[in-house]
Design an enzyme around this catalytic site. Structure first.
Site, PDB file in Angstrom:
ATOM      1  N   ASP A 237       0.821  -1.216   0.000  1.00 47.19           N
ATOM      2  CA  ASP A 237       0.000   0.000   0.000  1.00 47.19           C
ATOM      3  C   ASP A 237       0.852   1.262   0.000  1.00 47.19           C
ATOM      4  OD1 ASP A 237      -2.459  -1.113  -0.183  1.00 47.19           O
ATOM      5  OD2 ASP A 237      -3.127  -0.628   1.835  1.00 47.19           O
ATOM      6  N   ASP A 296       3.024  -9.424   9.348  1.00 49.24           N
ATOM      7  CA  ASP A 296       3.279  -8.003   9.158  1.00 49.24           C
ATOM      8  C   ASP A 296       4.692  -7.800   8.627  1.00 49.24           C
ATOM      9  OD1 ASP A 296       0.775  -7.275   9.894  1.00 49.24           O
ATOM     10  OD2 ASP A 296       1.293  -6.562  11.900  1.00 49.24           O
ATOM     11  N   ASP A 298       7.378  -6.382   9.554  1.00 54.93           N
ATOM     12  CA  ASP A 298       8.583  -6.511  10.374  1.00 54.93           C
ATOM     13  C   ASP A 298       8.750  -7.903  10.967  1.00 54.93           C
ATOM     14  OD1 ASP A 298       6.259  -5.900  11.871  1.00 54.93           O
ATOM     15  OD2 ASP A 298       7.484  -5.534  13.642  1.00 54.93           O
ATOM     16  N   ASP A 390      -8.165  -7.315  13.246  1.00 56.12           N
ATOM     17  CA  ASP A 390      -7.776  -8.639  13.737  1.00 56.12           C
ATOM     18  C   ASP A 390      -8.680  -9.098  14.878  1.00 56.12           C
ATOM     19  OD1 ASP A 390      -6.892  -6.633  15.368  1.00 56.12           O
ATOM     20  OD2 ASP A 390      -4.783  -7.233  15.374  1.00 56.12           O
TER      21      ASP A 390
END
Length: 659
Positions: A237, A296, A298, A390
């Site tokens: 994104d 995610d 990281d 989530d």
């Protein structure tokens, strides 16, 4: 045979070895020794005192240098800081300022009364000598009749919430101890899944993740799973065109190595992460896959991640989610990351493990989890209605009867926010989103077909007690009522509320991370300091105020673990002709990365001054001064250190240090 009185006969086994030891002079020698020792003791004592005095004097320059450095750091922070965005102050900041002004005025009057030696215990026997004394008498009378009862009622209500929440935490810890005692290991399965290779979709949602995109894509592409049985989706994104090219080049390089990986970019970033995942799940080829894994940007999973998680689905069609635990690369980076590590270790080790074992339900963490795609579709898929998509999908899946499994022994590396600004924005989203979700999910919970005790757990424990009550009483009790009671002695809080129970609860929190025990007091103070942010976020989410729907991507640094650094050094030592398992940037990629870094340097980040925290620091220190007049003891020390904690955080002196 006659012998001297001071002689000793020692007889051995052999008769020819008999010795006579004369000790006639022992008493005399002992007396002389004690006399010498007495003569030497004053000299030795003087030398010990001189040595200790020398050590104390040697510490003074170091303490002065450290204090001067701290003051210099504060001065630089004030000179180079930007004030917090006025949009984030709101009415809470105005309330704290008004409360602070009243407290300062009350403190001035109390100091005046103290030095005038007014008998505060018998207000009705005074002879009014001045207007100030008359005002003080009026305040004493109205305080006793009107103000104190209200404060007492509010404090008792908060105390009840405090005790209930403490009991809930104690029960969770007992459940965790029971799991440890029974040696329950969710990661152990009868079949290791050697012949179980379902189709798996791996998704990596990211947005402007310049620091971590390469390592996250590399870790996902190196998962130990048949190449034709999994697909990696890089869901970008980013709004920076240079970064988009870099991520696309990274994907192309892995595709050339034979990895099944695709790159998807959205031009309109609607719905943030939920919209990104929803768009990816709408692809036609998703119907060929049975499970989806989310990481995610990281997160760096180990190659055996799929082999440790997917076997838990085999033969259990009611399992909808398998969640792994997070492990932090930078947990020892600074004080802020150490304190975060304490909180999150308790969250995973106690909260999620206990809820997963006893209830088969917990909040999905948004990453490092494996979903059965059928469970996602049955629950309505990803929705863009809150900032905690989530938790939203987890609650809806639970209402549809799906069970969750938490694996405490399977860990995935990730990062913790290293600056207070990033951590504060993250916590605002984590505490505002659940309140938005509670408003939306309450009708569905009440009308669902799950058992009544599961409904009660969702409403009273999962949402109200742990998401609403905790920030409410923490801020109200310790940041408002406690300083207020210094000026209203009739509503004084007992010592067990201020000291004993919070310390016991903090010790329980630290048990999952025993190496953090030296940070017990800083952790307790910092948690109360964060209560202003959590309370503000909870109120904004509950009543849809201010920045309730704001989504800010947590800033990453791209730090690598020790194993990553070692492997990088080994790869650098290898011959250039060897096949590399990690992609080295091409010349054009280096040029683009240089341009991207130059572009990022234009936006120089400055430190901030957080006005809410500074206002509360002044309020608590004012109350500490009033407590000193009354010799409250433990209340004074708590208010003093808590006020200093608010001041340190308000000056942005915790976490990542920026020049």
């Amino acid at each position: 045979m006659a012998m001297a009185a001071s002689s000793v006969v020692v007889t051995l086994d052999r008769p020819d070895n008999i010795s006579l030891i004369n000790m006639n002079d022992m008493n005399l020698e002992s007396t002389r020794f004690h006399e010498k020792q007495k003569a030497a003791s004053p000299k030795q004592f003087s030398w010990v005192l001189l040595l200790k005095l020398q050590r104390i004097l040697a510490c003074i320059p170091r303490a002065a240098t450290s204090s001067w450095a701290v003051l210099g750091s504060i001065k630089r922070r004030v000179a180079s800081s930007d004030p917090e965005d006025p949009r984030y102050r709101g009415r809470l900041y105005m309330f704290i300022k008004a409360f602070l002004a009243l407290s300062v005025m009350a403190l001035v009057v109390e100091i005046f009364a103290y030095f005038k030696d007014w008998d505060l215990s018998i207000p009705h026997s005074w002879e009014v000598d001045s207007l100030v004394q008359w005002c003080y008498m009026s305040w004493m009378s109205s305080r006793t009749d009107y103000v104190a009862p209200l404060v007492v009622a509010l404090s008792r209500f908060c105390l009840v919430l405090f005790v209930i929440q403490s009991l809930d935490r104690l029960l969770q810890c007992l459940g965790c101890f029971w799991i440890k005692f029974r040696k329950v290991r969710q990661s152990d399965v009868e079949d290791d899944g050697a012949s179980f290779h379902p189709m798996v979709l791996v998704q990596i949602p990211m947005c402007n993740e310049k620091e971590v995109y390469e390592q996250s894509i590399g870790a996902a592409c190196q998962l130990d799973w048949p190449k034709d049985r999994f697909l990696v989706q890089v869901l970008d994104d980013s709004d920076d065109e240079l970064l988009q090219h870099l991520i696309r080049d990274e994907v192309v390089s892995w595709r050339e190595k034979g990895v099944n990986v695709v790159y998807r970019h959205r031009f309109l970033r609607s719905g943030y992460k939920a919209g990104n995942l929803k768009s990816a799940m709408a692809c036609d080829y998703v119907k060929d896959y049975e499970f989806v894994v989310i990481f995610d940007a990281d997160f760096q999973p180990n190659p055996d991640f799929l082999k440790l998680t997917l076997p838990h689905f085999k033969g259990k069609p009611d399992i909808g989610l398998v969640q792994a635990r997070w492990s932090f690369v930078n947990k020892d980076e600074n004080l802020l990351t150490r304190l975060q590590n304490i909180n999150l270790c308790f969250h995973f080790e106690v909260e999620q493990q206990v809820n997963g074992y006893f209830l088969n339900f917990f909040g999905f963490n948004g990453t490092a989890g494996v979903w059965r795609i059928k469970a996602l579709e049955d629950s309505g898929g990803w929705l863009e209605r809150t900032t905690v998509e989530d938790m939203d999908i987890a609650v809806r899946a639970h209402l549809h009867g799906w069970k969750f499994v938490f694996l405490n022994d399977v860990r995935v590396l990730c990062e913790l926010p290293e600056s207070y600004e990033a951590y504060k924005k993250q916590q605002h989203r984590w505490h505002s989103g659940p309140m938005q979700l509670f408003r939306l999910c309450l009708p569905a919970i009440l009308t669902s077909k799950i058992s009544w005790w599961k409904k009660a757990n969702l409403i009273f424990l999962f949402f109200l007690l742990r998401k609403l009550v905790l920030p409410f009483y923490s801020f109200t009790l310790f940041c408002i009522i406690l300083p207020l009671t210094m000026f209203i002695p009739e509503a004084e809080l007992p010592a067990w509320v201020i000291c004993y129970v919070p310390i016991i609860m903090s010790i329980l929190n630290i048990l999952p991370a025993p190496r953090s025990f030296p940070f017990l007091v800083p952790y307790l103070l910092f948690e109360n300091t964060m209560s202003v942010t959590k309370f503000n976020a909870m109120i904004s989410g509950l009543f849809q105020l201010g920045s309730a729907y704001e989504w800010v991507v947590t800033k990453k640094t791209g730090r690598a673990s020790e194993s990553d650094l070692l492997s990088l050094a080994e790869r650098e030592c290898k011959s250039q002709t060897e096949e590399k398992i990690q992609r080295r940037p091409s010349e054009s990629g280096l040029e683009m990365l240089g341009k991207l870094n130059e572009h990022q340097l234009v936006k120089k980040r400055r430190n901030r001054i957080y006005r809410k925290e500074l206002a509360l620091a002044c309020l608590l220190l004012t109350a500490a001064a009033r407590s000193l007049l009354s010799a409250h003891g433990i209340h004074f020390y708590y208010l003093l250190f808590q006020g200093m904690s608010f001041f340190i955080v308000g000056m942005d002196l915790i976490g990542e240090q920026l020049s």
